[in-house]
Design a protein around this motif. Structure first.
Motif, PDB file in Angstrom:
ATOM      1  N   VAL A   1       0.839  -1.199   0.000  1.00  0.00           N
ATOM      2  CA  VAL A   1       0.000   0.000   0.000  1.00  0.00           C
ATOM      3  C   VAL A   1       0.877   1.253   0.000  1.00  0.00           C
ATOM      4  N   LEU A   2       1.937   1.240   0.810  1.00  0.00           N
ATOM      5  CA  LEU A   2       2.846   2.385   0.888  1.00  0.00           C
ATOM      6  C   LEU A   2       3.480   2.678  -0.469  1.00  0.00           C
ATOM      7  N   VAL A   3       3.951   1.638  -1.135  1.00  0.00           N
ATOM      8  CA  VAL A   3       4.611   1.809  -2.435  1.00  0.00           C
ATOM      9  C   VAL A   3       3.622   2.344  -3.470  1.00  0.00           C
ATOM     10  N   VAL A   4       2.404   1.781  -3.489  1.00  0.00           N
ATOM     11  CA  VAL A   4       1.385   2.223  -4.447  1.00  0.00           C
ATOM     12  C   VAL A   4       1.005   3.677  -4.188  1.00  0.00           C
ATOM     13  N   VAL A   5       0.857   4.052  -2.908  1.00  0.00           N
ATOM     14  CA  VAL A   5       0.489   5.425  -2.554  1.00  0.00           C
ATOM     15  C   VAL A   5       1.591   6.403  -2.983  1.00  0.00           C
ATOM     16  N   LEU A   6       2.859   6.033  -2.714  1.00  0.00           N
ATOM     17  CA  LEU A   6       3.972   6.908  -3.095  1.00  0.00           C
ATOM     18  C   LEU A   6       4.053   7.068  -4.612  1.00  0.00           C
ATOM     19  N   ALA A   7       3.845   5.967  -5.327  1.00  0.00           N
ATOM     20  CA  ALA A   7       3.862   6.038  -6.790  1.00  0.00           C
ATOM     21  C   ALA A   7       2.726   6.926  -7.296  1.00  0.00           C
ATOM     22  N   GLY A   8       1.552   6.768  -6.688  1.00  0.00           N
ATOM     23  CA  GLY A   8       0.410   7.593  -7.077  1.00  0.00           C
ATOM     24  C   GLY A   8       0.641   9.066  -6.809  1.00  0.00           C
ATOM     25  N   LEU A   9       1.222   9.369  -5.633  1.00  0.00           N
ATOM     26  CA  LEU A   9       1.523  10.763  -5.299  1.00  0.00           C
ATOM     27  C   LEU A   9       2.558  11.349  -6.257  1.00  0.00           C
ATOM     28  N   ALA A  10       3.551  10.523  -6.625  1.00  0.00           N
ATOM     29  CA  ALA A  10       4.581  10.988  -7.555  1.00  0.00           C
ATOM     30  C   ALA A  10       3.964  11.373  -8.898  1.00  0.00           C
ATOM     31  N   VAL A  11       3.032  10.543  -9.377  1.00  0.00           N
ATOM     32  CA  VAL A  11       2.344  10.835 -10.637  1.00  0.00           C
ATOM     33  C   VAL A  11       1.484  12.091 -10.485  1.00  0.00           C
ATOM     34  N   TRP A  12       0.787  12.196  -9.354  1.00  0.00           N
ATOM     35  CA  TRP A  12      -0.106  13.329  -9.097  1.00  0.00           C
ATOM     36  C   TRP A  12       0.664  14.647  -9.094  1.00  0.00           C
ATOM     37  N   PHE A  13       1.809  14.642  -8.396  1.00  0.00           N
ATOM     38  CA  PHE A  13       2.583  15.877  -8.279  1.00  0.00           C
ATOM     39  C   PHE A  13       3.312  16.242  -9.567  1.00  0.00           C
ATOM     40  N   SER A  14       3.660  15.257 -10.377  1.00  0.00           N
ATOM     41  CA  SER A  14       4.549  15.525 -11.511  1.00  0.00           C
ATOM     42  C   SER A  14       3.871  15.545 -12.873  1.00  0.00           C
ATOM     43  N   TYR A  15       2.602  15.137 -12.983  1.00  0.00           N
ATOM     44  CA  TYR A  15       1.992  15.075 -14.312  1.00  0.00           C
ATOM     45  C   TYR A  15       1.258  16.368 -14.661  1.00  0.00           C
ATOM     46  N   PRO A  16       1.503  16.903 -15.859  1.00  0.00           N
ATOM     47  CA  PRO A  16       2.604  16.521 -16.754  1.00  0.00           C
ATOM     48  C   PRO A  16       3.888  17.208 -16.314  1.00  0.00           C
ATOM     49  N   PRO A  17       5.031  16.554 -16.435  1.00  0.00           N
ATOM     50  CA  PRO A  17       6.273  17.200 -15.996  1.00  0.00           C
ATOM     51  C   PRO A  17       6.630  18.429 -16.824  1.00  0.00           C
ATOM     52  N   PHE A  18       6.332  18.386 -18.131  1.00  0.00           N
ATOM     53  CA  PHE A  18       6.654  19.503 -19.022  1.00  0.00           C
ATOM     54  C   PHE A  18       5.394  20.013 -19.708  1.00  0.00           C
ATOM     55  N   ASN A  19       5.486  21.201 -20.276  1.00  0.00           N
ATOM     56  CA  ASN A  19       4.335  21.802 -20.954  1.00  0.00           C
ATOM     57  C   ASN A  19       3.826  20.909 -22.088  1.00  0.00           C
ATOM     58  N   ILE A  20       2.501  20.811 -22.203  1.00  0.00           N
ATOM     59  CA  ILE A  20       1.880  20.090 -23.318  1.00  0.00           C
ATOM     60  C   ILE A  20       1.437  21.124 -24.346  1.00  0.00           C
ATOM     61  N   ILE A  21       1.977  21.005 -25.543  1.00  0.00           N
ATOM     62  CA  ILE A  21       1.701  21.955 -26.628  1.00  0.00           C
ATOM     63  C   ILE A  21       0.923  21.240 -27.730  1.00  0.00           C
TER      64      ILE A  21
ATOM     65  N   LYS B   1      -0.854  21.028 -31.741  1.00  0.00           N
ATOM     66  CA  LYS B   1      -0.275  21.123 -33.080  1.00  0.00           C
ATOM     67  C   LYS B   1      -0.103  22.567 -33.540  1.00  0.00           C
ATOM     68  N   ASN B   2      -0.922  23.443 -33.008  1.00  0.00           N
ATOM     69  CA  ASN B   2      -0.863  24.856 -33.397  1.00  0.00           C
ATOM     70  C   ASN B   2       0.121  25.674 -32.553  1.00  0.00           C
ATOM     71  N   GLY B   3       0.813  24.964 -31.654  1.00  0.00           N
ATOM     72  CA  GLY B   3       1.784  25.651 -30.815  1.00  0.00           C
ATOM     73  C   GLY B   3       1.197  26.296 -29.578  1.00  0.00           C
ATOM     74  N   LYS B   4      -0.084  26.039 -29.291  1.00  0.00           N
ATOM     75  CA  LYS B   4      -0.729  26.621 -28.117  1.00  0.00           C
ATOM     76  C   LYS B   4      -0.513  25.737 -26.893  1.00  0.00           C
ATOM     77  N   LEU B   5      -0.379  26.401 -25.736  1.00  0.00           N
ATOM     78  CA  LEU B   5      -0.182  25.672 -24.484  1.00  0.00           C
ATOM     79  C   LEU B   5      -1.489  25.029 -24.040  1.00  0.00           C
ATOM     80  N   VAL B   6      -1.472  23.689 -23.921  1.00  0.00           N
ATOM     81  CA  VAL B   6      -2.659  22.958 -23.482  1.00  0.00           C
ATOM     82  C   VAL B   6      -2.659  22.817 -21.968  1.00  0.00           C
ATOM     83  N   LYS B   7      -1.499  22.433 -21.413  1.00  0.00           N
ATOM     84  CA  LYS B   7      -1.388  22.258 -19.963  1.00  0.00           C
ATOM     85  C   LYS B   7       0.037  22.572 -19.539  1.00  0.00           C
TER      86      LYS B   7
END
Length: 743
Positions: free
Chosen positions: A10-30, A32-38
C-alpha cells in the motif's frame, strides 16, 4: 508476514500515485498549433526554458557611507518593481553577498532590452541651458565655465547638438508621481514619455518654468540630454515630456524605469548567462533522449544478466525515476541541464544497490541456504554497505549544492534526491517484490543469474607496485600538460570573459567570423564549430559581447543568425568561482575523510583520500590533454567522481572489515585479495552500468553537457581502477601495528 507485506505494498502504491499526481505533466503540453494545453509541473532552469541570469554589483563609491548601507536593498526593491512592470513571469531578484544582486528572468530573450531595464540608474534631472554663445565657445575650447558643462544632444534629424547645461539640477525624478508612454499629435505620432509630478514637484516646476521663460530646459537621464525645449510660459500643472526619437519599445521601457524610480547608486553587470529558447528546447530534447536511451540500455542489461531478479530491479528503477521527478515537482526544485545529467547518472548509480543485494544473495545461495534465508541474509549484509556508500556520495552532493551556483545546484539537488529514492527502492521495493514472489502462489525456490566470474582468485596485490608506477606516469604527463597550459586550462567561469553561441541560417566561414571579431576588438577569441556546421561557439577573455553581436549583424544581417546563449563573467566573479570550486573539492574530501575514519580506521581514510586525489588529478590531466576547459560543469563532474569513487571504495572496505572478522588467522594481504575477488563482479557490473549511462550522455546529451560527460567517463574508469589498485593495496603499504604482511 502477509500483513506487513500488504502495508508495504500500500505504501509503495500510494507513493507512486503521489509521484504521478505531483509531476503530471512534468513539461508543458503543446498542441499542433503551438498553443499551451497544460502547464508542466516541473520548474525548469534558465538553461532549459531560455532566459537571463544577471549578477549585478552596486557601485557605492560615489555615495555617502550612510547611504551605502541600505543601497543594495533599495536597489533590489526598485529592480523588482521594474521587472514586475516589464511582465516577467516568476523572476528572481535577491541579495547575494554584501553588494551583489542576483537577477533571473525566465523566458526573456531580448538581452539588450532586459539589461537596459534592470541596470539603468534612471536618474532624471531638469537643468537650465545657457543661451550665451560665447560661454558655449569657451566651454568647447576647453575653458572652464563656472556652473556649466557641455553635453551632446541628438536632434530630431538624428544629428548632434552641443548644449551648455547648468551643473545644478533644479528638479529631479524623486518628485515624479507617474509616467506613461504617449504619442505626439504632430507628424507621424512620434512616441514620447509623459511625466506627472507630485504636489511639491509641481510647485517647483511651476517656479522654474515661470522664472526662466524664453530659456531652454534640458531633460537629462543618467547624464544624457534627451530634449531641451524652450520655456514659453509657466507650467503650473506639473506635467512635462521627454522626447528623443524613441521607438515605441524604448518609450515604454523608459516610462517603466522612471515609474519604478531611480537606483540609489549605479549597478554594474559583472556576470551574465543568457540562453535562447531554441537552445533550451534542444537541451530538453537531447537530455530526455539521453535519459531514455540510458534507461533502456541499463534495463536490457539488468534483465539479461539477472533474469527475474533483473526484471525486479528494473521495476524498482522505473519507480525510482518516478519518485525523483515527483519529489522535485512537490518541493518545487528546479530542473537544470546538469540536473538532467544527474538524473541520467542516478540511473546508473541506482543499479549499484540492487547489484550489491543480488551478489550477496548469490553468495548466500552458494553456502547452501534456501532462497528465503539467502534473501534475508543478502539484504542484511548489504544494508550497511549501501548505507555507507550512498551517504558518502550524499556528502559530496550536499557540498556541491552549498558551493555551487545555478545549474550546478540543480545537478546537486537531483543527485541528492536520487540517492535517497534509490536507497528506498532498493531496500524496500526490491525486497517487497522478492518477498511477494517467494511467499505467494507457486513459491519460487531459486533464482537463476548469470555470472561474469565464478570464483576468481586474481592476486591483485601482487601488481600493486606496477599499478602505482602506471598511475604516477599518467598523473605526471597530465599535470605537466596542465601546468604548461596555465590559465588556458580555465574557461570563462574561472578567468572571466565571454562565451557566445550562434546559429546561422546559412553556412558561414570561420574566416568571415574571425574578421568580425578583429573589428570588434576580440581578435584573441577562439572559434569552435559545433557539429552540424551552422553553429559556432566563440570564447574570449574580453567581456564586451555586444560588440560581437552588432558586428555579426552588420556583416551578415539582423536575421541571418540567432544568439543561442551568452555567458559573460567579470574577472572578480571568475576569481570567486575558482576559489569556491577549490573549497568545494577540499571540503568534500575532508567530509569523506572524517566519515571513513569514523566508520573504519584512520588509515582507511588516508588511503581513500589518496585514491580520490588520484582520480581528480587524472581527470584534470585528461581535460588538459584533450584541450578542454575547466568550467562549472567540469567541477561538478570532478565532485561526482569523488562521490562515485568513494562509493566503490567503501564497498570493498566493508568487505575487508567483514572478512577480517571471519579470517582472523589470515594475513592482511590474503584478506584484501580475497575481498577484492569477492566484490569483483559487483565492481565490474556497477562500473559497466554507470559507464553505459555516461557514454550515452556523452554521445547524445548535447554540446553544453559534453565536457561533463567526458570527465565522468574518465572518472568512472579511473575510480574503478583506483579502488582496486590504489586504495585497497595502500592498506598494505600503510599498515597498522597489527597488520601481518607476507614477505
Amino acid at each position: 508476514m502477509w500483513t506487513k507485506l500488504k502495508w508495504k505494498s500500500v505504501l509503495v502504491v500510494v507513493l507512486a500515485g503521489l509521484a504521478v499526481w505531483f509531476s503530471y505533466p512534468p513539461f508543458n503540453i503543446i498542441d499542433k498549433n503551438g498553443k499551451l494545453v497544460k502547464s508542466g509541473k516541473m520548474n525548469l532552469g534558465l538553461d532549459l526554458q531560455g532566459g537571463m541570469h544577471l549578477l549585478l554589483q552596486v557601485d557605492t563609491t560615489n555615495i555617502s557611507e550612510e547611504e551605502a548601507k541600505d543601497a543594495p536593498l533599495r536597489a533590489i526593491e526598485i529592480i523588482r518593481n521594474r521587472i514586475d512592470q516589464f511582465g516577467v513571469m516568476e523572476p528572481v531578484v535577491q541579495l547575494q553577498g554584501g553588494n551583489r544582486i542576483l537577477v533571473q528572468l525566465p523566458g526573456v530573450t531580448d538581452r539588450d532590452r532586459a539589461k537596459e531595464i534592470v541596470g539603468r540608474t534612471a536618474h532624471l534631472e531638469f537643468k537650465i541651458v545657457s543661451d550665451d554663445p560665447e560661454l558655449l565657445k569657451k566651454a568647447l575650447a576647453g575653458e572652464k565655465v563656472d556652473g556649466y558643462e557641455v553635453k551632446k544632444m541628438k536632434t530630431r534629424d538624428k544629428k548632434t547638438e552641443d548644449v551648455l547645461v547648468g551643473s545644478k539640477a533644479l528638479l529631479t525624478g524623486n518628485m515624479l508621481l507617474d509616467t506613461r508612454m504617449d504619442y505626439s499629435s504632430e507628424g507621424f505620432g512620434q512616441p514620447y514619455v509623459a511625466l506627472e509630478m507630485n504636489d511639491e514637484g509641481a510647485k517647483i516646476f511651476a517656479s522654474v518654468t515661470g522664472s526662466n521663460i524664453g530659456k531652454r530646459l534640458a531633460v537629462l537621464l543618467d547624464g544624457v540630454v534627451y530634449t531641451a525645449p524652450f520655456i514659453r510660459e509657466a507650467i503650473p500643472s506639473g506635467r512635462a515630456q521627454i522626447t528623443g526619437n524613441f521607438s515605441v519599445e524604448e518609450a515604454k521601457d523608459l516610462s517603466i524605469v522612471l515609474r519604478a524610480g531611480s537606483l540609489p547608486a549605479p549597478v554594474n553587470i559583472i556576470e551574465e548567462r543568457s540562453v535562447g529558447p531554441e537552445l533550451g528546447k534542444d537541451s530538453i530534447d537531447k537530455g530526455l533522449s539521453a535519459t531514455l536511451i540510458a534507461g533502456i540500455a541499463v534495463i536490457i542489461f539488468m534483465g539479461v544478466y539477472y533474469l527475474i531478479a533483473g526484471v525486479i530491479a528494473n521495476i524498482a528503477l522505473v519507480l525510482n525515476l518516478l519518485l525523483i521527478i515527483g519529489a522535485m515537482a512537490c518541493f518545487k526544485a528546479t530542473l537544470t541541464l546538469p540536473g538532467i545529467a544527474g538524473l541520467v547518472l542516478t540511473i546508473g548509480m541506482a543499479v549499484d544497490a540492487n547489484v550489491l543485494i543480488f551478489e550477496r544473495i548469490r553468495e548466500e545461495l552458494k553456502l547452501g541456504k534456501n532462497l528465503r534465508a539467502a534473501i534475508s541474509a543478502g539484504f542484511d549484509k548489504a544494508f550497511l554497505t549501501i548505507f555507507d556508500s550512498n551517504l558518502t556520495t550524499l556528502i559530496t552532493a550536499i557540498i556541491l549544492f552549498q558551493f555551487g551556483t545555478g545549474p550546478v545546484r540543480g545537478f546537486a539537488t537531483t543527485l541528492s534526491i536520487g540517492i535517497v529514492t534509490s536507497m528506498f527502492t532498493a531496500l524496500t521495493v526490491t525486497r517487497l517484490m522478492l518477498d511477494l514472489i517467494t511467499l505467494g502462489g507457486p513459491k519460487l525456490e531459486k533464482i537463476k543469474m548469470f555470472q561474469f566470474f565464478n570464483q576468481p582468485s586474481i592476486p591483485f596485490l601482487k601488481y600493486r607496485k606496477p599499478a602505482y608506477l602506471v598511475s604516477i606516469i599518467i598523473i605526471f604527463i597530465g599535470m605537466t600538460v596542465f601546468i604548461l597550459k596555465g590559465e588556458k586550462n580555465y574557461g570563462v567561469d574561472f578567468t572571466g570573459g565571454m562565451l557566445q553561441q550562434f546559429k546561422f541560417n546559412q553556412p558561414v566561414s570561420e574566416n568571415d567570423i574571425r574578421g568580425v571579431l578583429v573589428q570588434a576588438g576580440v581578435a584573441d577569441a577562439k572559434i569552435q564549430r559545433v557539429v552540424g556546421g551552422k553553429e559556432f561557439i566563440i570564447r574570449s577573455q574580453n567581456v564586451n559581447s555586444d560588440n560581437v553581436v552588432s558586428g555579426l549583424k552588420e556583416k551578415f544581417g539582423d536575421k541571418a543568425f540567432e544568439v543561442m546563449r551568452v555567458e559573460t563573467v567579470g574577472p572578480a566573479v571568475g576569481a570567486d568561482l575558482r576559489k569556491t570550486a577549490i573549497k568545494a573539492l577540499f571540503f568534500a574530501m575532508i567530509g569523506i575523510c572524517i566519515y571513513v575514519a569514523f566508520r573504519f580506521e584512520f588509515r582507511f581514510a588516508v588511503t581513500a583520500i589518496i585514491a580520490l586525489v588520484h582520480d581528480v588529478l587524472v581527470g584534470l590531466g585528461m581535460v588538459a590533454i584533450t584541450g578542454r576547459e575547466i568550467s562549472l560543469p567540469v567541477v561538478a563532474a570532478l565532485l561526482t567522481i569523488v562521490g562515485y569513487s568513494i562509493n566503490d571504495t567503501i564497498v570493498i572496505f566493508d568487505r575487508i572489515r567483514e572478512d577480517k572478522k571471519f579470517k582472523r588467522k589470515a594475513s592482511e594481504e590474503d584478506v584484501i585479495n580475497m575481498s577484492l575477488n569477492e566484490t569483483l563482479s559487483r565492481t565490474i557490473l556497477t562500473s559497466l552500468t554507470v559507464l553505459i549511462v555516461v557514454i550515452v550522455l556523452f554521445l547524445f546529451g548535447g554540446e553544453v553537457i559534453n565536457d561533463f560527460a567526458f570527465v565522468m567517463m574518465v572518472g568512472v574508469i579511473s575510480g574503478s581502477y583506483s579502488t582496486v589498485f590504489i586504495a585497497s593495496p595502500l592498506l598494505i603499504d600503510w599498515p597498522s601495528k597489527k597488520v601481518k604482511v607476507k614477505r
